[in-house]
Design a protein around this motif. Structure first.
Motif, short mmCIF file in Angstrom:
data_model
loop_
_atom_site.label_atom_id
_atom_site.label_comp_id
_atom_site.label_asym_id
_atom_site.label_seq_id
_atom_site.Cartn_x
_atom_site.Cartn_y
_atom_site.Cartn_z
N UNK A 1 31.28 9.50 -0.09
CA UNK A 1 30.58 8.70 -1.12
C UNK A 1 29.08 8.74 -0.90
N UNK A 2 28.66 8.74 0.37
CA UNK A 2 27.23 8.91 0.63
C UNK A 2 27.00 10.30 1.18
N UNK A 3 25.77 10.74 1.09
CA UNK A 3 25.48 12.12 1.39
C UNK A 3 24.04 12.24 1.80
N UNK A 4 23.76 13.21 2.67
CA UNK A 4 22.38 13.48 2.99
C UNK A 4 21.85 14.48 1.97
N UNK A 5 20.76 14.09 1.35
CA UNK A 5 20.18 14.93 0.31
C UNK A 5 18.79 15.36 0.76
N UNK A 71 27.29 19.44 5.43
CA UNK A 71 27.45 18.08 4.92
C UNK A 71 26.24 17.58 4.19
N UNK A 73 23.24 18.28 1.21
CA UNK A 73 22.98 19.12 0.05
C UNK A 73 21.49 19.25 -0.18
N UNK B 1 17.66 8.34 3.26
CA UNK B 1 18.28 9.48 3.96
C UNK B 1 19.68 9.75 3.42
N UNK B 2 20.40 8.69 3.12
CA UNK B 2 21.71 8.90 2.52
C UNK B 2 21.65 8.50 1.06
N UNK B 3 22.58 9.00 0.29
CA UNK B 3 22.48 8.85 -1.14
C UNK B 3 23.85 8.92 -1.74
N UNK B 4 24.04 8.24 -2.84
CA UNK B 4 25.29 8.38 -3.56
C UNK B 4 25.14 9.54 -4.53
N UNK B 5 26.05 10.48 -4.41
CA UNK B 5 25.99 11.68 -5.24
C UNK B 5 27.23 11.72 -6.11
N UNK B 33 30.90 12.18 -5.05
CA UNK B 33 31.00 13.35 -4.17
C UNK B 33 31.09 12.83 -2.74
N UNK B 34 32.23 13.06 -2.12
CA UNK B 34 32.46 12.51 -0.78
C UNK B 34 31.70 13.29 0.28
N UNK B 35 31.21 12.57 1.26
CA UNK B 35 30.48 13.20 2.37
C UNK B 35 31.36 14.22 3.06
N UNK B 36 30.73 15.32 3.47
CA UNK B 36 31.47 16.33 4.24
C UNK B 36 32.14 17.38 3.37
#
Lengths: 198, 198
Positions: A1-5, A71, A73, B1-5, B33-36
């Motif tokens: 659900x969270x992601x490094x962008x 991991x 994007x 640093x983290x974001x919901x995508x 979009x799930x992390x990983x």
DNA sequence: ACAAAAGTGTTGGGCTTACACCCATGT
DNA sequence: ACATGGGTGTAAGCCCAACACTTTTGT
């Protein structure tokens, strides 16, 4: 659900009839995108950090998985700047797109950016972002040749370009070494629009 | 640093000479979009969830801030599918791109997708993704007219399209009501390539 | 005088556009 | 017989590609 962008920039320019791109430590310049920021303002901040006191043309290319940091994007942009305006400490990091360093893992991104630029200069007037305000038609033609990777016919190029009436003659002349002085032109409008050029 | 995508899809098709797009509850279909995960596989999963048992053409459009959920970003794709192949419970959610519902906040995304599609059908053979395997030249022409929003000359259209030799006559005929039967064609190759069409 | 780059026209072929009638079928 | 869409050719203009020599300057 969270992601490094991360935001990533492919900065391109033309030096000595060669299309060059900024590569630092074998990576494209990149910056984490902080939560809560919007993309455009984060991008602006990032670009003016990498290229202070300039106003490059910037356009989004695409978004892809980070080829290095799994991991994460990358939202990839490409930027154009006349070579003279590139900060001098960065100039040594500009590499020919045809001789990318070994171990540089983002080749695909640069190749895609090159394709996009080729398309853009044929169908729009973006090329003005790679030239100083004043330039000669030969300089313009050389920029095209570097980007497209082929030589163009001088008469046809001038005929076509002048017929588009995107540029106007300033009346000034510019002399390069021992040759006839060339007329100096400027773009009438410095904003991107769609115009079939080649 | 983290974001919901989120991954978002603009599914387009042509119905009754109209370009239509899938809009559900006033939003484009979208999925976290799930992390990983990597983008391509997440996309595949998402698309086959929205459009089970089909293989639409899918291409990335761009990435933008979510206009509704602040702080989230959308990676937007566009997808093409022949209208007959759209799952029937979704058909009622296909809206004309020229009559988007009031309160639909992603108009810009749909407009951009429409522009991109126009460009694509003029310069590539993607159009095969909007037609069943077998079709008549008139059906093909109507697809073009719906996408481009203008009428095309029948003789010139056929001449041009046949000269590209992308399609071949199957020898079969198809009858629509009380008119002369039309020849049935198929695309020789069902993969996207760049070909200047119009 | 010579080296270097600037500047300049014409022609042929190909592509695009505009345009109107007859054909095969169902009702 | 008539309504419906399918199918066909030509001519004019425009655009593109190919091509070579003269001009202006510096050395």
């Amino acid at each position: 659900m969270v992601h490094t962008v991360h935001l990533t920039v492919v900065l391109m320019s033309v030096r000595d009839n060669e299309l060059v791109v900024l590569i630092n430590n074998n990576r494209l310049p990149s910056q984490p995108h902080a939560e809560g920021q919007n993309l455009d303002s984060a991008l602006k901040t990032f670009v003016s950090y990498v290229l202070p006191n300039t106003s490059p043309y910037v356009e989004q290319l695409f978004t892809t998985d980070d080829p290095v940091e799994i991991g994460s994007i990358l939202v990839v942009y490409f930027a154009l700047l006349p070579y003279e305006q590139i900060p001098s400490q960065l100039k040594k990091s500009m590499r020919s797109v045809h001789a990318l360093p070994g171990g540089f893992i983002e080749k695909n991104i640069v190749n895609y950016a090159t394709q996009r630029l080729r398309w853009k200069v044929e169908y729009t007037n973006v090329v003005y972002n790679l030239l100083p305000k004043e330039f000669t038609l030969s300089e313009l033609q050389h920029i095209y040749e570097a980007i497209l990777g082929r030589l163009l016919d001088k008469r046809n190029f001038r005929k076509k370009f002048l017929s588009l009436s995107m540029v106007k003659d300033t009346g000034k002349k510019k002399i390069f070494g021992r040759a006839r002085p060339a007329s100096v032109y400027v773009f009438k409008k410095r904003e991107v629009s769609i115009i079939e050029i080649l």
